[in-house]
Design a protein around this motif. Sequence first.
Motif, PDB file in Angstrom:
ATOM      1  N   VAL A  73      31.113 -69.818  56.069  1.00 34.59           N
ATOM      2  CA  VAL A  73      31.694 -68.660  55.503  1.00 34.59           C
ATOM      3  C   VAL A  73      30.939 -67.483  55.645  1.00 34.59           C
ATOM      4  O   VAL A  73      29.483 -67.559  55.322  1.00 34.59           O
ATOM      5  N   THR A  74      31.363 -66.434  56.221  1.00 36.40           N
ATOM      6  CA  THR A  74      30.400 -65.430  56.382  1.00 36.40           C
ATOM      7  C   THR A  74      31.234 -64.293  55.751  1.00 36.40           C
ATOM      8  O   THR A  74      32.254 -63.757  55.994  1.00 36.40           O
ATOM      9  N   ASN A  75      30.274 -63.293  55.118  1.00 38.28           N
ATOM     10  CA  ASN A  75      30.846 -62.229  54.388  1.00 38.28           C
ATOM     11  C   ASN A  75      30.876 -61.164  55.259  1.00 38.28           C
ATOM     12  O   ASN A  75      29.851 -60.864  56.098  1.00 38.28           O
ATOM     13  N   LYS A  76      31.915 -60.503  55.712  1.00 39.02           N
ATOM     14  CA  LYS A  76      32.154 -59.428  56.532  1.00 39.02           C
ATOM     15  C   LYS A  76      31.496 -58.314  56.360  1.00 39.02           C
ATOM     16  O   LYS A  76      31.110 -57.194  57.213  1.00 39.02           O
ATOM     17  N   ALA A  77      31.311 -57.966  55.005  1.00 39.44           N
ATOM     18  CA  ALA A  77      30.733 -56.781  54.732  1.00 39.44           C
ATOM     19  C   ALA A  77      29.032 -56.400  55.013  1.00 39.44           C
ATOM     20  O   ALA A  77      28.816 -55.668  55.401  1.00 39.44           O
ATOM     21  N   ASN A  78      28.442 -57.626  54.765  1.00 40.46           N
ATOM     22  CA  ASN A  78      26.957 -57.760  54.989  1.00 40.46           C
ATOM     23  C   ASN A  78      26.615 -58.893  56.058  1.00 40.46           C
ATOM     24  O   ASN A  78      25.375 -58.657  56.304  1.00 40.46           O
ATOM     25  N   GLY A  79      27.374 -59.356  56.755  1.00 39.88           N
ATOM     26  CA  GLY A  79      27.006 -60.481  57.662  1.00 39.88           C
ATOM     27  C   GLY A  79      26.156 -61.572  57.159  1.00 39.88           C
ATOM     28  O   GLY A  79      25.828 -62.439  57.991  1.00 39.88           O
TER      29      GLY A  79
END
Length: 124
Positions: A73-79
């Motif tokens: 799972v990767t947070n698109k806002a902070n990488g």
Amino acid sequence: MGRVAGAAFATGIIFIAGGNAALASSKKTNVAATSGMASYYGYGGRTANGERHSAQAMTAAHRSLPFNTRVRVTNKANGRSVVVRINDRGPFVRGRIIDVSTAVADQLGFRKRGVAKVDIAVVD
């Protein structure tokens, strides 16, 4: 965009996410990738596979992936990204693709906000 549909075939599973199809082998290697909204949850009950839910565990709920599937799972806002294990069913809120434990939300940096745009991909 938020829905992942799957159909089983002799060679693997086809996941359709946002109109794009991806063939997943029986080894579940980084294929079923999709984007959408994630949320987190932390309750003291049992998960859908019978385990006791732990807010500190690196686990998540997904509507259709098999239990014990590992997903990045990767947070698109902070990488930031983390690998979680699917052990529950959900989310049951329209527009969300995955519910993660409180510890995962902390590591991904969205616990205070409650939701985040994420990419998910099945890994070995």
